[in-house]
Scaffold this active site. Structure first.
Site, PDB file in Angstrom:
ATOM      1  N   SER A 168      46.445  29.429 -49.092  1.00 17.78           N
ATOM      2  CA  SER A 168      47.161  30.383 -48.250  1.00 17.78           C
ATOM      3  C   SER A 168      48.633  30.004 -48.228  1.00 17.78           C
ATOM      4  O   SER A 168      48.983  28.818 -48.339  1.00 17.78           O
ATOM      5  CB  SER A 168      46.603  30.350 -46.825  1.00 17.78           C
ATOM      6  OG  SER A 168      47.472  31.001 -45.930  1.00 17.78           O
ATOM      7  N   HIS A 214      43.917  39.202 -38.986  1.00 15.83           N
ATOM      8  CA  HIS A 214      45.319  38.987 -39.286  1.00 15.83           C
ATOM      9  C   HIS A 214      46.128  40.211 -38.863  1.00 15.83           C
ATOM     10  O   HIS A 214      45.580  41.229 -38.446  1.00 15.83           O
ATOM     11  CB  HIS A 214      45.506  38.715 -40.781  1.00 15.83           C
ATOM     12  CG  HIS A 214      45.085  37.346 -41.196  1.00 15.83           C
ATOM     13  ND1 HIS A 214      43.877  37.101 -41.818  1.00 15.83           N
ATOM     14  CD2 HIS A 214      45.691  36.145 -41.076  1.00 15.83           C
ATOM     15  CE1 HIS A 214      43.760  35.807 -42.075  1.00 15.83           C
ATOM     16  NE2 HIS A 214      44.847  35.204 -41.624  1.00 15.83           N
TER      17      HIS A 214
END
Length: 327
Positions: free
Chosen positions: A122, A194
């Protein structure tokens, strides 16, 4: 690109379409996109297990599964993920679960002589105030964003694990660091999602209910880069067939937008015509996060799905599947 790991030369090339290809996390946002891409690309034996069928935190179970399936290729896309709220509330879970998943899958892959592994991390691995756009060399050069530092540390451990296998065993394993991803099979939960899926759900519900206002966290000024999961999947296969190197590879579009701009795009796509407000008492997170994708472009790949097109496709998928989504 031909590289040597401890004197052992490996030249990337077309993968064997008949070989067993294990995608860990095959039903998630990234994993499901990779499965679609592999099958579209002619791979005949793509395998995976749901978390109910195989708990990747269970080391013995992971080793047994890997010994049974004997994959030649593995993409590790499985992870416990979430937004600012989830990461801030449950840092132990994000650190412990992800480290265990990674160690178990990577150790089992090594024990079963998996030829090619792609570990997915990520962009939160990079320092909060890294120079923009963020180059791969920025890793471990500054302090992390505190709202997701536990998750970031777990992902950094996965990168180093992959690099250690290259150094110690000479295997051509690689890692890729995607920017903010979105698309089908994302987590649209109000508590665990998210920013982008959270905004899609919020604006779509407001449009359906006829609400006059939508309130979002923060100021709307942070800048973020977004990549459709289908583009990410295409990049993964491209890297596996065209790239080999010890450092992680950034995967993104190379351009960013403000959160307020993405909110306006989602409002337009969902048909919301009311007012957007910002709760400035809530955190913004990192002020900007844009990846330098020069390494990926030099390897011959660029993103193909525009943000507007990607938003339209994702909102359409969300509406078709809203009754079955994670809550």
């Amino acid at each position: 690109m031909t590289t040597a790991v401890d004197g052992v030369t490996y030249t990337p090339g077309e993968l064997d379409r008949d070989a067993t290809f294990y995608v860990a996390g095959h039903r998630g946002l990234v994993g499901s996109a990779i499965v679609r891409r592999l099958r579209a690309g002619g791979f005949a034996n793509v395998v995976g297990k749901t978390s109910a069928e195989l708990d990747l935190k269970d080391r013995d179970a992971v080793f047994a599964y890997m010994a049974e399936t004997k994959p030649r290729y593995v993409v590790l896309a499985a992870a416990k993920v979430g937004g600012i709220l989830a990461n801030s509330t449950f840092p132990v879970d994000f650190l412990s679960d992800n480290v265990r998943i990674q160690v178990n899958v990577l150790d089992a892959a090594l024990a079963n002589d998996v030829e090619r592994v792609l570990f997915l991390g990520s962009s939160c691995i990079y320092p909060k105030f890294a120079d923009q756009p963020i180059r791969e060399e920025s890793l471990l050069t500054g302090h992390l964003e505190p709202t997701n530092d536990a998750y970031a540390i777990a992902k950094i451990a996965g990168i180093l694990h992959t690099q250690a296998v290259r150094r110690q065993y000479g295997l051509p394993w690689i890692s890729a660091m995607p920017t903010n991803l979105y698309g089908p099979n994302d987590n649209f939960s109000p508590q665990g999602s998210h920013v982008l899926p959270a905004l899609i759900r919020r604006y779509d519900e407001a449009a359906v209910s006829g609400a006059d206002t939508v309130t979002n966290w923060g100021t709307g000024t942070p800048r973020r880069e977004f990549l459709h999961a289908d583009d990410m999947a295409d990049a993964c296969l491209h890297l596996l067939e065209n790239y080999d190197g010890p450092g992680q590879v950034n995967v993104g579009t190379g351009s960013d937008v403000t959160i307020s701009e993405i909110a306006a795009t989602i409002a337009r796509v969902t048909g919301f015509t009311g007012e957007t407000r910002w709760d400035t008492s809530k955190p913004d997170g990192t002020p900007q996060k844009l990846l330098d994708v020069s390494t990926l472009r030099n390897a011959g790949w660029t993103a193909g799905i525009s943000l507007e097109e990607g938003m339209e496709r994702t909102v359409a998928w969300y509406r078709d599947n809203v009754s079955a989504l994670r809550v």
